[in-house]
Design an enzyme around this catalytic site. Structure first.
Site, PDB file in Angstrom:
ATOM      1  N   ASP A 117       2.746 -17.699 -38.470  1.00  0.00           N
ATOM      2  CA  ASP A 117       3.761 -18.174 -37.534  1.00  0.00           C
ATOM      3  C   ASP A 117       4.762 -17.046 -37.332  1.00  0.00           C
ATOM      4  OD1 ASP A 117       5.589 -19.955 -36.022  1.00  0.00           O
ATOM      5  OD2 ASP A 117       4.429 -21.557 -36.947  1.00  0.00           O
ATOM      6  N   HIS A 151       4.132 -18.156 -31.058  1.00  0.00           N
ATOM      7  CA  HIS A 151       4.406 -18.186 -32.505  1.00  0.00           C
ATOM      8  C   HIS A 151       3.866 -16.920 -33.177  1.00  0.00           C
ATOM      9  CE1 HIS A 151       6.124 -22.232 -33.030  1.00  0.00           C
ATOM     10  NE2 HIS A 151       5.343 -22.581 -32.015  1.00  0.00           N
ATOM     11  N   GLU A 157       3.747 -24.502 -27.735  1.00  0.00           N
ATOM     12  CA  GLU A 157       5.084 -23.973 -27.471  1.00  0.00           C
ATOM     13  C   GLU A 157       5.084 -22.529 -26.940  1.00  0.00           C
ATOM     14  OE1 GLU A 157       7.632 -26.689 -30.624  1.00  0.00           O
ATOM     15  OE2 GLU A 157       7.021 -24.683 -31.252  1.00  0.00           O
TER      16      GLU A 157
END
Length: 555
Positions: free
Chosen positions: A192, A286, A353
């Site tokens: 991440d 990410h 995202e």
């Protein structure tokens, strides 16, 4: 007089047997033999089983030795009829290889199944029939008979080791927690923005640079001292005010990673507990840990990227990879090493995202879109995921992605993990794709477990009762579509979880509730009865030294 005393003690034993059967998750069929005395385990008890069941034998005997100090021997012959625990693979035809039968009386315990995995689940039930005190001697098992099997094929739990790193010893402990609750998938979130946690031999800077950050924000996002920093997400830009804002952190270096040998060790450990590990390698967003190590893979290759030190949606800081040939070659090389380490059929590639602003601002991204006939940045994301899926499929594997992979068109063979409510899972099932239900408001265990929480947590409360009453199959689906709901999963994100005790505190007892949702028949769910059985489960957790909120004991 002696006969009266014997009868009195026998009645106490029989009554105790009936009272102590509190199993989570609830078995499909359970019969308590009210008139049969319990089975006693002592140093003379033998376990009888073929070598193919070594995993179950070892798990049970280790548990017995650790918590009760009893060491039992093993025999491979099935001639002995008393003071034995028999584990048998039978030829019963069943559509469910996880199915097992368990029967106990005063002479023997017998667990039978059509597969070693079924036997292992029977062992987990047997462990819950044991006393919950080290001082409980003799160690007795109530007389019961049961037939049991799971409702869903996918029963998963997730752990984020990027935001805070957890060592191999604790990861193994976590896997044991899943095994005890008959969970069969461990979603290991290895990469991440906040840290890259797996050794990739071809790209050493991923762990030399990407595995370490220089600090973490203090307290809830945006963190102490950052309250005046404002973010404005616009269609074509991200505005941060003040423009030159420097995020305040604790300044403490944090990080770590797993070597490939450690990964192999953990995979072997999980395999012996019939748990499949699904690794997650995040893309195309990410990716700040990647970009800190290899900035040429980003949309701003001349930028000085850093491993993220703050929480929240990091796309405000441009964490997306460029959809270039060099990026795909990099990811293919990474995934080749990852897939060699994990025998799982499934590889999680994230896909969530991803802010489209950064591709919109990049001339290179726009040129890639033009060359490939892509009209929107959502189509570019779909192109990215489809290209990775094709590579993974050619290696004989299947991708899983968060529900955002639906944007711009779903990759042909992808499994969708629905976290933003149930909409993504519904849409996937309607397209005849497998879906795993993990809605944030119900099964994100990093969220508070009480309305007034007594520890630092993220998001709105995810109450125990709401976890227990969650139904993974949406009512919007017809019977044919409902078959694509593969199961469900709990998630544990570690922004505010810095140590094993906090992991336990957030995990239990909501894992108990989720295990019953995913294993037991829907019609048997009863929250009042679950609470009753949970009182015994807490005593088991005391035996095992597990941290949980004592507020559950108040009612």
């Amino acid at each position: 007089m002696k006969k009266s005393i014997f009868l009195f003690l026998t009645l106490i034993a029989l009554n105790l047997s009936a009272q102590e059967v509190n199993i989570i998750p609830q078995p499909v069929k359970l019969n308590i033999k009210q008139k049969t005395a319990p089975f006693t385990i002592d140093q003379n008890t033998q376990i009888i089983a073929p070598d193919s069941l070594n995993n179950s034998i070892t798990f049970f005997t280790d548990y017995l030795s650790k918590y009760y100090g009893i060491v039992i021997s093993r025999d491979s012959t099935f001639n002995k009829k008393s003071n034995v625990i028999k584990l048998e693979i039978n030829a019963v035809k069943t559509t469910n290889p996880d199915r097992y039968e368990l029967s106990s009386d005063d002479k023997q315990i017998q667990i039978s199944a059509s597969s070693p995995k079924g036997i292992f689940y029977g062992i987990q039930t047997l462990i819950q029939l044991l006393p919950y005190s080290r001082k409980a001697f003799p160690v007795q098992i109530p007389a019961v008979s049961m037939v049991d099997y799971p409702r869903f094929d996918y029963r998963g739990m997730h752990l984020d080791v990027s935001r805070h790193f957890f060592d191999v010893a604790f990861v193994k402990q976590y896997i044991d927690y899943l095994a005890l609750h008959k969970m069969n998938y461990f979603h290991w979130h290895l990469t991440d923005d906040h840290g890259w946690r797996i050794e990739i031999k071809k790209y050493p800077k991923l762990t030399e640079i990407g595995a370490w950050r220089n600090g973490s924000v203090v307290g809830l996002w945006p963190g102490k001292g950052n309250e005046n920093v404002k973010y404005q997400v616009l269609p074509n830009e991200i505005k941060i005010t003040p423009k030159d804002a420097v995020i305040k952190t604790d300044g403490i270096k944090h990080g770590g990673f797993y070597t490939q040998e450690q990964i192999k060790d953990v995979v072997d450990y999980a395999t012996k507990r019939y748990i499949t590990i699904i690794p997650e390698i995040e893309m195309p967003a990410h990716s700040m840990a990647i970009l800190a190590a290899y900035p040429e893979l980003g949309t701003e290759p001349s930028k000085k990227y850093e491993v993220a030190q703050t929480w929240g949606m990091m796309n405000k800081y441009n964490n997306v990879l460029q959809a270039s040939d060099s990026t795909f070659k990099f990811l293919e090389n990474v995934l080749t090493e990852v897939m060699a380490l994990f025998p799982s059929q499934y590889i999680h590639i994230g896909g969530d995202e991803a802010s489209k602003v950064w591709w919109r601002q990049s001339a290179v991204s726009q040129q890639i879109m033009k060359v490939n006939g892509l009209k929107t940045e959502s189509e570019l994301q779909s192109y990215f995921i489809r290209r990775i899926e094709k590579f993974v499929n050619n290696k004989g594997k299947t991708i899983i992605g968060w529900n955002e992979i639906l944007q711009g068109g779903l990759a042909p063979n992808a499994v969708v993990m629905s976290w933003q409510g149930e909409k993504g899972g519904i849409e996937a099932a309607r397209q005849n794709h497998k879906a795993i239900m993990t809605p944030e408001d119900k099964v994100y265990f990093n969220h508070a477990q009480f309305i007034k929480e007594d520890s630092l947590t993220a998001g709105k409360a995810s109450l125990l009762v709401d976890v227990y009453n969650y139904e993974p199959v949406p009512t919007e689906l017809n019977a044919a579509q409902a078959k694509y709901i593969w199961g469900g999963q709990g998630c544990l994100w570690s922004e505010y979880i810095t140590n094993p005790a906090k992991v336990q505190y957030q995990l239990f007892p909501r894992l108990d509730a989720l295990s019953e949702v995913l294993w037991s028949p829907k019609e048997k769910r009863n929250y009042t009865d679950f609470q009753k059985r949970l009182k015994t489960q807490f005593k088991r957790y005391d035996l095992m030294g597990i941290t949980y909120s004592k507020r559950y004991l108040e009612n």
